[in-house]
Write a protein that holds these residues in place. Sequence first.
Motif, PDB file in Angstrom:
ATOM      1  N   GLU A  69       0.638  -1.350  -0.156  1.00  0.00           N
ATOM      2  CA  GLU A  69       0.553  -0.197   0.086  1.00  0.00           C
ATOM      3  C   GLU A  69       0.736   1.289  -0.215  1.00  0.00           C
ATOM      4  O   GLU A  69       0.346   2.452  -0.650  1.00  0.00           O
ATOM      5  N   ALA A  70       2.009   1.350   0.685  1.00  0.00           N
ATOM      6  CA  ALA A  70       3.070   2.498   0.825  1.00  0.00           C
ATOM      7  C   ALA A  70       3.561   2.827  -0.675  1.00  0.00           C
ATOM      8  O   ALA A  70       3.637   3.787  -0.944  1.00  0.00           O
ATOM      9  N   LEU A  71       3.690   1.342  -0.702  1.00  0.00           N
ATOM     10  CA  LEU A  71       4.713   2.037  -2.627  1.00  0.00           C
ATOM     11  C   LEU A  71       3.706   2.342  -3.803  1.00  0.00           C
ATOM     12  O   LEU A  71       3.423   3.151  -4.414  1.00  0.00           O
ATOM     13  N   GLY A  72       2.004   1.179  -3.488  1.00  0.00           N
ATOM     14  CA  GLY A  72       1.268   2.105  -4.572  1.00  0.00           C
ATOM     15  C   GLY A  72       0.836   2.897  -4.274  1.00  0.00           C
ATOM     16  O   GLY A  72       0.801   4.124  -5.542  1.00  0.00           O
ATOM     17  N   GLY A  73       0.807   3.602  -2.798  1.00  0.00           N
ATOM     18  CA  GLY A  73      -0.012   4.718  -2.829  1.00  0.00           C
ATOM     19  C   GLY A  73       1.442   6.343  -3.234  1.00  0.00           C
ATOM     20  O   GLY A  73       1.194   7.152  -3.842  1.00  0.00           O
ATOM     21  N   SER A  74       2.410   5.912  -2.937  1.00  0.00           N
ATOM     22  CA  SER A  74       3.614   7.045  -3.332  1.00  0.00           C
ATOM     23  C   SER A  74       3.792   6.772  -4.565  1.00  0.00           C
ATOM     24  O   SER A  74       3.454   8.131  -5.661  1.00  0.00           O
ATOM     25  N   LEU A  75       3.629   5.932  -5.465  1.00  0.00           N
ATOM     26  CA  LEU A  75       3.980   5.737  -6.850  1.00  0.00           C
ATOM     27  C   LEU A  75       3.055   6.111  -7.892  1.00  0.00           C
ATOM     28  O   LEU A  75       2.639   7.098  -8.513  1.00  0.00           O
ATOM     29  N   SER A  76       1.381   5.865  -7.154  1.00  0.00           N
ATOM     30  CA  SER A  76       0.494   6.719  -7.665  1.00  0.00           C
ATOM     31  C   SER A  76       1.095   8.468  -7.845  1.00  0.00           C
ATOM     32  O   SER A  76       0.403   9.162  -8.343  1.00  0.00           O
ATOM     33  N   VAL A  77       1.056   9.306  -6.705  1.00  0.00           N
ATOM     34  CA  VAL A  77       0.961  10.135  -6.438  1.00  0.00           C
ATOM     35  C   VAL A  77       2.443  11.707  -7.281  1.00  0.00           C
ATOM     36  O   VAL A  77       2.435  11.697  -8.034  1.00  0.00           O
ATOM     37  N   ILE A  78       3.273  10.346  -7.040  1.00  0.00           N
ATOM     38  CA  ILE A  78       4.714  10.644  -8.354  1.00  0.00           C
ATOM     39  C   ILE A  78       4.035  10.590  -9.787  1.00  0.00           C
ATOM     40  O   ILE A  78       4.487  11.477 -10.525  1.00  0.00           O
TER      41      ILE A  78
END
Length: 291
Positions: A69-78
């Motif tokens: 979830e942390a990876l998915g959220g961070s990459l979504s923002v990027i």
Amino acid sequence: MFSNYLIGLREGLEASLVVCILIAYLVKTGRRDALKPIWIGIAIAVTIAMGFGCALEFGSQELTFEAQEALGGSLSVIAVGLVTWMVFWMRRTARHLRSELHGKLDAALAMGTGALVATAFLAVGREGLETALFVWASVHAASDGTPRPLVGVALGLATAVLLGWLFYRGALKINLAKFFTWTGGMLVVVAAGVLAYGFHDLQEANWIPGIADLAFDISGTIPPDSWYGTLLKGVFNFQPDPTVVQLTVWALYLVPTLAVFLATPEFLARLKGGGRSAAAPAAEERVPAAE
């Protein structure tokens, strides 16, 4: 599915136009001997982009739930940041893209084969990596347990390739500035949904508080598994029970970004007159056919 189709079409068409411009210029100038290095650079760029997408998908599966979830959220923002920059950049430079690429290609021709490969790789590779990241983030946000998001992306990319080929053959002409303006506006709406879902992922990863604070819950009125709930999810990444953070982020991104994007002299002139502005002559908005 429509939002993912739009992403595949918009991002794929940018890459297709770049390829068309490079190939058509070499053919028109009688430098067919330089086509092979160009295709090699394009193939390398596409391969790396596909590998990047596979690494994101399969690499994330080995992580814990919180890490995913942390990876998915961070990459979504990027991804939203990159696609927002791309939308504004393309609106500003679409009419000058051809001359810019021609200049780079002339310099590469003078330097040799390696420079040609690098030019094609850099021209297509940036689009490819950006597309892979945003597609992954969008599919992750719109995932409903079916292959429809990926089918939408694949159909969009296939349409982009077909349009690129028609542009190259001179069988199709389109006002590119107007096309990128309208699709850019729609892509901003899609990006808002991806951004909101990305923040939801960060909440599930316990990076941001408020996962239990819902802005509203209309799941009874719009069930997520209904046909209209699925349609809203596929087109706008709509969620019937967003958190306060999600709704706030969605509004803070969508309203000012869309307002700034649409409130331009060129766009307002097209709305009023239905034609192109003086700053966007027809010759610079169309891809020349190869001879």
